[in-house]
Design an enzyme around this catalytic site. Structure first.
Site, PDB file in Angstrom:
ATOM      1  N   ASP A 120      52.406  37.767  44.894  1.00 51.03           N
ATOM      2  CA  ASP A 120      53.209  38.853  44.319  1.00 51.03           C
ATOM      3  C   ASP A 120      53.824  39.750  45.385  1.00 51.03           C
ATOM      4  O   ASP A 120      54.875  40.351  45.157  1.00 51.03           O
ATOM      5  CB  ASP A 120      52.381  39.687  43.338  1.00 51.03           C
ATOM      6  CG  ASP A 120      52.177  38.987  42.000  1.00 51.03           C
ATOM      7  OD1 ASP A 120      52.797  37.927  41.772  1.00 51.03           O
ATOM      8  OD2 ASP A 120      51.394  39.504  41.183  1.00 51.03           O
TER       9      ASP A 120
ATOM     10  N   LYS B 235      56.760  36.769  24.934  1.00 48.06           N
ATOM     11  CA  LYS B 235      55.332  37.087  24.975  1.00 48.06           C
ATOM     12  C   LYS B 235      55.012  38.220  24.007  1.00 48.06           C
ATOM     13  O   LYS B 235      55.807  39.137  23.818  1.00 48.06           O
ATOM     14  CB  LYS B 235      54.918  37.534  26.382  1.00 48.06           C
ATOM     15  CG  LYS B 235      55.088  36.472  27.441  1.00 48.06           C
ATOM     16  CD  LYS B 235      54.737  37.005  28.817  1.00 48.06           C
ATOM     17  CE  LYS B 235      54.931  35.929  29.870  1.00 48.06           C
ATOM     18  NZ  LYS B 235      54.689  36.462  31.213  1.00 48.06           N
TER      19      LYS B 235
ATOM     20  N   TYR C 279      47.630  37.661  25.883  1.00 53.94           N
ATOM     21  CA  TYR C 279      49.012  37.479  25.451  1.00 53.94           C
ATOM     22  C   TYR C 279      49.285  36.088  24.915  1.00 53.94           C
ATOM     23  O   TYR C 279      48.696  35.109  25.326  1.00 53.94           O
ATOM     24  CB  TYR C 279      50.008  37.835  26.543  1.00 53.94           C
ATOM     25  CG  TYR C 279      49.893  37.087  27.847  1.00 53.94           C
ATOM     26  CD1 TYR C 279      50.811  36.106  28.192  1.00 53.94           C
ATOM     27  CD2 TYR C 279      48.891  37.394  28.761  1.00 53.94           C
ATOM     28  CE1 TYR C 279      50.736  35.435  29.397  1.00 53.94           C
ATOM     29  CE2 TYR C 279      48.813  36.737  29.971  1.00 53.94           C
ATOM     30  CZ  TYR C 279      49.741  35.752  30.286  1.00 53.94           C
ATOM     31  OH  TYR C 279      49.653  35.090  31.486  1.00 53.94           O
TER      32      TYR C 279
ATOM     33  N   HIS D 281      56.637  38.909  36.656  1.00 55.69           N
ATOM     34  CA  HIS D 281      56.774  37.462  36.522  1.00 55.69           C
ATOM     35  C   HIS D 281      57.706  37.090  35.369  1.00 55.69           C
ATOM     36  O   HIS D 281      57.832  37.838  34.409  1.00 55.69           O
ATOM     37  CB  HIS D 281      55.412  36.814  36.265  1.00 55.69           C
ATOM     38  CG  HIS D 281      54.394  37.136  37.303  1.00 55.69           C
ATOM     39  ND1 HIS D 281      53.073  37.372  36.994  1.00 55.69           N
ATOM     40  CD2 HIS D 281      54.495  37.277  38.649  1.00 55.69           C
ATOM     41  CE1 HIS D 281      52.405  37.626  38.106  1.00 55.69           C
ATOM     42  NE2 HIS D 281      53.239  37.589  39.119  1.00 55.69           N
TER      43      HIS D 281
END
Length: 182
Positions: free
Chosen positions: A170, A72, A132, A62
């Site tokens: 996905d 991130k 995260y 992603h």
């Protein structure tokens, strides 16, 4: 904390200094000043996310694009995952390359992924709690992705295809080449 830059410029593995005694352990998982000094950039995290997954779950790949691109800082609170970052920066010397690392509650390593990367992970343990920080807010219209089994990237996810659990979303992601056109 030790900061080791990966083969992908701007992408760092962070290894904490852990203080153990007969009661357990303590470590500083994040300190803004030390973090920004360590990566030689100024990142201001604005959102924290956490997910729980079972063995074989593969989330990714992603990314957020444009003004909503996200850097991130990822880690595993419980369990073990193979974490993958893919360089999508067209001007980068490592464009189209990926870096992977096992992140676990045992090794307590973290991975910093700068803006311009796709990200995903596969759960290697029975369960995993994944945490995260993001430096930009999530925006649905800026969301993109790359199919996990892209032939150009050829990522070894360390789990068999038969054991992989992916969302229907996905499974419909484009290839690396097609994702760049979006």
């Amino acid at each position: 904390m030790i900061f080791n830059e990966t083969k992908l410029k701007g992408c760092f593995v962070l290894e904490p200094t852990i203080f153990n005694d007969d009661r357990g352990y303590f470590y500083e998982s994040y300190n803004k000043n030390k973090f920004n000094d360590g990566i030689r950039a100024n990142v201001d995290f604005v959102q924290d996310n956490q997910s729980f997954s079972t063995k074989g779950v593969l989330r990714g790949l992603h990314f957020q694009s444009g003004e909503f691109a996200q850097a991130k800082l990822v880690r595993v609170l419980n369990g073990s995952v193979l974490d993958v970052a893919v360089d999508m920066r067209k001007s980068s010397q490592t464009f189209g390359q990926y870096f992977s690392i096992v992140l676990s509650s045992e090794n307590k390593k973290q991975l910093f992924i700068p803006r311009g990367f796709a990200h995903g992970f596969a759960v290697l343990s029975n369960t995993a709690d994944f945490f995260y920080k993001c430096d930009n807010y999530y925006n649905t219209s800026s969301e993109g992705g790359i199919i996990y089994n892209d032939q150009q990237l050829n990522i070894d996810w360390k789990i068999s295809k038969d054991d992989m659990k992916l969302s229907s979303k996905d499974l419909e992601l484009p290839t690396f080449k097609d994702a760049l056109l979006c």
